[in-house]
Design an enzyme around this catalytic site. Sequence first.
Site, PDB file in Angstrom:
ATOM      1  CB  THR A 337      13.215  84.041  35.858  1.00  0.00           C
ATOM      2  OG1 THR A 337      14.076  84.419  37.093  1.00  0.00           O
ATOM      3  CG2 THR A 337      12.833  82.424  35.622  1.00  0.00           C
ATOM      4  CB  CYS A 338      14.558  88.260  33.273  1.00  0.00           C
ATOM      5  SG  CYS A 338      12.727  88.747  33.329  1.00  0.00           S
ATOM      6  CG  ASP A 339      12.572  88.352  39.897  1.00  0.00           C
ATOM      7  OD1 ASP A 339      13.273  89.155  40.331  1.00  0.00           O
ATOM      8  OD2 ASP A 339      11.605  87.984  40.601  1.00  0.00           O
ATOM      9  CB  SER A 340      17.424  90.744  41.060  1.00  0.00           C
ATOM     10  OG  SER A 340      18.050  91.579  39.694  1.00  0.00           O
ATOM     11  CG  ASN A 376      11.455  84.993  32.738  1.00  0.00           C
ATOM     12  OD1 ASN A 376      12.384  85.259  32.871  1.00  0.00           O
ATOM     13  ND2 ASN A 376      10.305  86.035  33.187  1.00  0.00           N
TER      14      ASN A 376
END
Length: 387
Positions: A337-340, A376
């Site tokens: 996903t685009c989450d750190s 996402n």
Amino acid sequence: MIKAINIIGTTRRAATRGLSFTRVNDLLLGAGFPTPLLVLSRSGVRRNIEQLRRALPAAAIHYAIKANNHPVILEEIAKAGGCFDISSYQELRSAVEAGARAGEMIHSHPIKSPREIADAVGEGVTLFVIDNPSEIEKFIPYAGRVRLMIRFKVDGGSAVVNLSYKFGCSEDEIVPLGIRMRELGIDYHGLAFHVGSQCTKSEVYVKAIKTAARQIRILENLGFTTRLLDIGGGFPVEYTQAVPPIRKFCEPIRNALRRHIDPGIAIACEPGRYISATTTTLVASIIGKSTRSGKNWYFLDDGLYGSFSGRLYDHCQYQTLTNRNTTWKRSVLAGPTCDSFDVIYKDILLPPLDIGDVLLFPAMGAYCSVSASSFNCLRKAEYVVIE
Ligand SMILES: Cc1ncc(COP(=O)(O)O)c(C=O)c1O
């Protein structure tokens, strides 16, 4: 820090119950199944039930559906004559669809909405767990049709997931709860506890069994007949830490039940993890890579928002298997996903990997897919069932 394990030519192949990289490639990836993929073994379900039955012959198995509600798992349990522990109406329905009878289930959630109780009673559930007086009042409309078990808390310190922080009355509240049931004309059926999930010390069960025995005697002197003792779930499986074989782990529990509990009292257990965890291996692929501050970063097609949700909610560390056999380097394994935040392992020893490389993660059948999301709009790992 954990280390990935290379399984070529090693006995570690046992971790995936024979699911080798060759088999994954030939059977699944070669046939067009996309990763991430959860490979569920039917025979694994049967084997785990059998092993627990042999380890605890006195206890009726009520599988805790919350660990994994896959229809094949429920079906195999129903076929093997196992019963179910439910915590919601939807779990009840999935067990009924698998062939189970509502009248043989234990609704073990100590806190239920009035609607939840009405629906469960409507389907034929009669056995419920409570741990406080307000919960007993919810059963007034069903007096004469339901039986209640009192759940008490135990020291949860030896388990990875403590289940006595949120639930369970103290020992000295047990008798007042029984008396309240009697005042309301509701049947007292027995006692229940849960030592916490992935409990690695069988002494905790032994201590709880002794507490139950003490309370059963006190209740008996007050005219209450205990018909069932439910010793909950918690039985451990091997992830990255070794645990004793289940028969050895259960030996002190078997002895304590024999020594302290009257043989006229039925025994139930509610294993979730032990039955489902080792049935399933996650097959996932590397979809990206980078080098940052001297560390190799690898991005996998499954992560914390997906099957690895168990890293968060279940505090679990899963074995990572690779078929690359070269130098090991401190690496980071991140989700897609685009989450750190979506980092599975911040410090893991991995061999150099390429995009498209496949990793296997055994024992991901409990508390993984049930808590996965599609953040996402990513596709959750799909199941494929093998014998
Ligand atoms: C009431 C109850 N029973 C059984 C279980 C299953 O426990 P385990 O998966 O540790 O066997 C749980 C887990 O949360 C639970 O809350």
